[in-house]
Design an enzyme around this catalytic site. Structure first.
Site, PDB file in Angstrom:
ATOM      1  N   HIS A 124     -16.735 -16.293 -21.595  1.00  0.00           N
ATOM      2  CA  HIS A 124     -17.041 -17.086 -22.797  1.00  0.00           C
ATOM      3  C   HIS A 124     -15.936 -18.119 -23.045  1.00  0.00           C
ATOM      4  CE1 HIS A 124     -19.167 -13.211 -24.003  1.00  0.00           C
ATOM      5  NE2 HIS A 124     -20.131 -14.103 -24.076  1.00  0.00           N
ATOM      6  N   GLU A 139     -13.376 -13.441 -20.902  1.00  0.00           N
ATOM      7  CA  GLU A 139     -12.858 -14.659 -20.285  1.00  0.00           C
ATOM      8  C   GLU A 139     -13.986 -15.648 -19.913  1.00  0.00           C
ATOM      9  OE1 GLU A 139      -9.692 -15.209 -20.451  1.00  0.00           O
ATOM     10  OE2 GLU A 139      -9.788 -17.065 -19.289  1.00  0.00           O
ATOM     11  N   GLY A 171     -21.068 -12.519 -29.110  1.00  0.00           N
ATOM     12  CA  GLY A 171     -19.786 -11.903 -29.442  1.00  0.00           C
ATOM     13  C   GLY A 171     -19.278 -10.978 -28.361  1.00  0.00           C
TER      14      GLY A 171
END
Ligand code: PAF
Length: 284
Positions: free
Chosen positions: A35, A33, A29
């Site tokens: 990911h 950018e 989580g």
């Protein structure tokens, strides 16, 4: 976008699409950018895309580091909706590690040096959670950032050794304009630490330039990295490494390819980065 926070719900959704290929992006989580690049690549390669959002307690050494790990579920879900993700799995700690949990996976040699030496139980936690996620999501392909080069090597070993029927796709590191590799931890840097942090990539580039200029003595290259980092008073070196790109064993001489990597503290925040050097690379 379907959201599952229990294993039962995930299995129910996944059973509804047996014929389609799933691309999977496991994350902790606090998406950035980097990911989203992985998600876009998964989107291109597969019929469906699943993302997990789970801050995995078993891969953290210090309770404090886990407690301080940044989280923002609502924002993450919004970003993933914007990318057209099909399924998000965001389980609780109890869902993934129910009372009585006692099965862990240890990848051996490749997990021992570098990150493994600094954080001895880290890859055991990573391998365990990923094995469980792979079994639940059953992806055709799983996507990881090359920034975590050793993690990519450990996951490849895990997939090969346990016979998971999936392809591990390592995607290039995404960088800020000043060269700092994107990481959820960057958000925890103070303004001064953030201003100093590009020295991490700077030291990798200096080392790569030295190799490109003909240096073959790995210790001399490590020395170059240390010298650049020593020039930044806010940086405290954890390790610098010039290693074989597959075994991750430290090199004495650079004869073929090499993986330059390092971990550096800025206050309590520990950043990692790396630069793969192909055999025959020219100056950057
Ligand atoms: O790279 C990460 O964010 C984590 O190590 C991973 C792969 C999601 C496992 O918890």
């Amino acid at each position: 976008m379907q959201i599952a926070d229990t294993i039962e719900e995930l299995r129910r959704i996944r059973r509804g699409s047996e014929a389609e290929s799933w691309g999977f992006v496991p994350t902790m989580g606090f998406l950035h950018e980097g990911h989203l690049h992985l998600v876009r690549r998964a989107r291109q390669d597969n019929d469906r895309v699943a993302v997990s959002l789970f801050v995995n307690p078993s891969q953290f050494g210090e309770a404090q580091d886990l407690a301080n790990y940044p989280r923002n579920l609502e924002r993450d879900l919004e970003l993933l909706r914007g990318e057209g993700v099909d399924l998000v799995f965001c389980p609780s700690d109890e869902e993934m590690y129910p009372a009585g949990f006692q099965t862990y996976i240890t990848v051996e040699e490749v997990a021992r040096p570098l990150e493994g030496a600094s954080r001895p139980t880290h890859f055991r936690g990573v391998a365990t959670v990923l094995a469980k996620l792979f079994l639940l999501v059953r992806p055709r392909r799983a996507y990881f950032g090359q920034k975590d080069a050793q993690q990519c090597a450990v996951v490849r070993r895990l997939v090969e050794d346990l016979g998971f029927d999936l392809e591990v796709v390592a995607c290039p590191t995404v960088r800020e304009p000043d060269g700092l590799a994107m990481s959820s931890r960057n958000a925890r840097l103070s303004a001064q630490q953030r201003a100093a942090a590009p020295v991490v990539f700077g030291s990798l580039k200096a080392a790569a330039a030295r190799i490109a200029a003909g240096e073959r003595d790995a210790e001399a290259v490590r020395e170059t990295m240390r010298a650049v980092l020593d020039g930044e008073p806010r940086a405290r070196v954890d390790y610098v490494s010039v290693a074989d790109p597959e075994t991750l064993e430290e090199l004495e001489q650079i004869e073929g390819g090499a993986l330059l990597s390092l971990a550096v503290f800025f206050g309590k925040i520990r950043l990692i980065d790396n630069l793969p050097i192909e055999a025959g690379d020219r100056p950057l």
